[in-house]
Design an enzyme around this catalytic site. Structure first.
Site, mmCIF file in Angstrom:
data_model
loop_
_atom_site.group_PDB
_atom_site.id
_atom_site.type_symbol
_atom_site.label_atom_id
_atom_site.label_comp_id
_atom_site.label_asym_id
_atom_site.label_seq_id
_atom_site.Cartn_x
_atom_site.Cartn_y
_atom_site.Cartn_z
ATOM 1 C CD GLU A 141 42.033 -40.914 -18.957
ATOM 2 O OE1 GLU A 141 41.915 -42.117 -18.628
ATOM 3 O OE2 GLU A 141 43.098 -40.261 -18.805
ATOM 4 C CD GLU A 146 39.948 -47.372 -16.535
ATOM 5 O OE1 GLU A 146 41.157 -47.134 -16.724
ATOM 6 O OE2 GLU A 146 39.309 -46.957 -15.551
#
Length: 700
Positions: A141, A146
């Site tokens: 991933e 974020e």
């Protein structure tokens, strides 16, 4: 389209910045979504994760993901993902390209304005396509961006691998003070050796483990894109606002928040010029798009077929074209960094039928390069204005066939009826025929609905067979596309219905019609015998809708036939008391819709032509223009002595025409006396020694 540019750095150490330079150049835009539509996302590229997921998507998150426009929509040239609180419950959006777009190595970048609100967690990231087989975190991933608003202005990147996942140690961050009020470019560059993370092209974190194995580097296979806003959860929740041990720390005054994304783009290393676009278009198609590899600072020159014009995009990597009526080549030339690249794409223009009957192929001359044979021994040759097929079949199970590939695919959407004009003498008594259609992808008609030419009419004259394919194209994944018919397959002595044998066929034409004809089929196998009271003529009735039959006769096989009687429908015999052994007869079926073409010629003497047919001379005679709107010309080899020229419709009726002087002329003008409807006509030419026939297409 939005304008964009980013820098490629030299392969050296930038000591002043304390970071390594880029080790790969990702300069070709291979995929993007600019979100320029309105409403739902493009389903060809995006799908949705829905619901609350396992344990709040594994993070104890609060939101339920939906595919509703309130949570995910395109508006004003942007993608809006919005988290909304209603009745104490949060809904949001999470979209992905899983199974629709994936890539290995390259640069992915988003231009986005992030969602504000304590307790929220917007993210832009990629996930390994192998998650369905290897699971997480073995699939790998890459969290490109974020943002947690409880830590204002802090943007971070993270990697999840089998060696470090969940509360991963592979993490980097930077400050973007106006992340929720201004648009910034969040990007990752993924190469075989490292993954770099950028904000507005400023590098702030690099992941490059010294040992790369399945635990530390599961980044050797495809990844897909994900965008979402989570609410609460292990990462988003503000601890001071949590209750009952839950990760529900969200600003109680927050009822909605949104992330806006102007675009997402994926770049890879340019290797060779690519050109994409449709290879099949309709005549005069509007707004047809062709795309070439898109590189920054490249210039493009487009070359199009005759009749095609550029609507927009000249000198760019993407053009919108209004097509002409002809097939041809679309070519693009790209110049980049002193190099010139060229790519071509062959584009065929569909045949779109019009009129009451549309000729596909008249086999004059034979389109040799578009004919293929298989499953037997075949000899193809020209015979007057037709294709002669001599064959020898030894193994019917090999599906012996002659396949005609159309020069341009045919759109049969509104013209589902195929008309085939074929003759045979069937001397072997083994002739069995079937016609199938193939579309541009190779799918073929078949199953319960097939065009079997039965019964075979073998009286030595052309017989016109019809079949409506409307219910024969199939449905679902196996459907033959009626809008792109590219081949016609004529099976001969085939399969269980076939028998070994050798014989001959003559294929005169293929046409399509919008509906089955309402005129009756022609009578066939006309024969004449002497009777006590004259000459008795018999024939085969091939129709169920005729209302009567005309009986016509002439003193010469190629003379003018006069009607001498009319008999009731389904009658198959007539006696002419004035007939002789030298009289020639034809039969013609009639109903309210019109008359059928003539039957074969019947005579007791057995002579069906007063003059021999000269195939060699017929091939030297030219008809022009062909198609003609009305008037046309015939040119003859020097020394040819023409005695008469007559014009006939396919139903056998003569068309009055004015013919210029025949004396000593090598070119003769023929002008029909009336305006003719579009269709196929036969020009009969009588010379001093022979009879010739030429086909003419009237098309206005």
């Amino acid at each position: 389209m939005h304008k964009f540019k980013y820098l490629t750095f030299c392969l050296s150490l930038l000591w002043s910045l304390g970071v390594k330079a880029q080790t790969a150049t990702f300069n070709e835009l291979v995929w993007s979504d600019e979100f320029e539509a309105n409403g739902a996302l493009n389903p060809a590229w995006w799908s949705y994760d829905l619901g609350t997921g396992d344990n709040g998507w594994g993070n104890r998150e609060l939101q339920s993901y939906t595919n509703q426009l309130a949570n995910v929509r395109q508006a004003g040239g942007k993608l809006v993902i919005e988290a909304i609180k209603q009745n104490g419950n949060w809904t949001s959006g999470r979209v992905k390209t899983q199974g629709k777009f994936k890539f290995t190595y390259g640069r992915v970048e988003w231009k986005a304005k992030l969602a504000p609100g304590v307790g929220t967690w917007p993210a832009l990231w990629t996930l390994g396509e192998s998650i369905s087989t290897k699971g997480w975190p073995a699939c790998g991933e890459i969290d490109v961006m974020e943002y947690i608003d409880r830590l204002p202005g802090k943007v971070q990147a993270a990697l999840h691998t089998p060696s470090s996942f969940g509360n991963t140690q592979n993490i980097g961050s930077t400050q973007v003070p106006d992340a929720t009020t201004a648009y910034h470019i969040y990007a990752a560059e993924w190469s075989p050796t490292e993954i770099k993370f950028f904000v507005d092209n400023t590098l702030y974190y690099t992941y490059a483990p010294a040992v790369k194995d399945a635990r530390t580097w599961p980044f050797t296979e495809d990844q897909f894109l994900i965008m979402n806003i989570a609410v609460g959860g292990n990462m988003g929740s503000e601890p001071s606002l949590e209750t009952n041990g839950q990760k529900n720390g969200v600003d109680p005054n927050l009822t909605s928040t949104r992330m806006e994304i102007e675009y997402v783009r994926v770049y890879q290393t340019f290797k060779e010029l690519a050109l994409t676009g449709p290879t099949l278009v309709s005549p005069s198609a509007q707004n047809v798009t062709f795309k070439a590899s898109q590189l920054a600072n490249a210039t493009y020159t487009w070359t199009l077929p005759e009749g095609a014009t550029i609507v927009s995009g000249q000198n760019t990597s993407e053009v919108v074209i209004n097509w002409g009526r002809k097939s041809g080549t679309v070519r693009v030339q790209m110049q980049h960094n002193g190099q010139t690249y060229t790519k071509s794409l062959e584009v065929k223009t569909k045949m779109v039928p019009s009129g009451s009957s549309f000729l596909i192929e008249g086999f004059s001359p034979i389109p040799s390069s578009f004919l293929q044979t298989s499953g037997g021994t075949f000899q193809l040759s020209q015979a007057i204005d037709a294709l002669r097929i001599n064959y020898n079949i030894t193994t019917p199970n090999n599906l012996p066939a002659v396949v005609y590939e159309l020069e341009s695919p045919l759109d049969m959407t509104g013209y589902p009826v195929l008309q085939a004009s074929i003759k045979t003498l069937n001397k072997s008594k083994t002739v069995a025929l079937r016609i199938d259609l193939l579309d541009a992808t190779g799918k073929i008609t078949g199953g319960n609905q097939v065009f079997t030419l039965s019964p075979i009419i073998d009286d030595g004259e052309y017989y016109t067979y019809h079949f409506n394919y409307a219910n024969a194209f199939g449905t679902g994944t196996g459907q033959v596309d009626p809008a792109s018919i590219s081949k016609i397959r004529l099976l001969i002595n085939y399969g269980l219905f076939g028998s070994p044998g050798q014989d001959s066929l003559w294929l005169d034409s293929f046409s399509v019609l919008p509906a089955m004809p309402t005129t009756p089929n022609r009578a066939s196998h006309a024969a004449a015998t002497t009777a006590a009271s004259g000459i008795t003529v018999t024939w085969q009735d091939n129709a169920t809708n005729e209302q009567s039959f005309k009986i016509l006769k002439s003193a010469q096989s190629n003379g003018t036939y006069q009607e001498i009687a009319s008999v009731a429908a389904n009658t198959r015999t007539f006696t002419d008391p004035a007939g002789t052994r030298e009289t020639f007869y034809k039969i013609q079926a009639v109903n309210a819709a019109g008359t059928a073409s003539f039957s074969n010629i019947a005579t007791v003497a057995g002579v069906i032509s007063g003059l021999p047919v000269d195939d060699a001379l017929a091939r030297q005679v030219q008809v022009f223009p062909n198609p003609a709107s009305s008037k046309f010309f015939l040119s003859f080899p020097a020394g040819t002595k023409v005695k008469a020229i007559r014009l006939f419709g396919l139903n056998g009726q003569e068309v009055p025409a004015l013919v210029s002087s025949l004396t000593g002329k090598s070119t003769i003008e023929v002008t029909p006396s009336t305006l003719l409807p579009d269709g196929l006509y036969l020009c009969q030419i009588q010379t001093e020694k022979a009879m010739l026939f030429k086909r003419l297409l009237i098309q206005k």
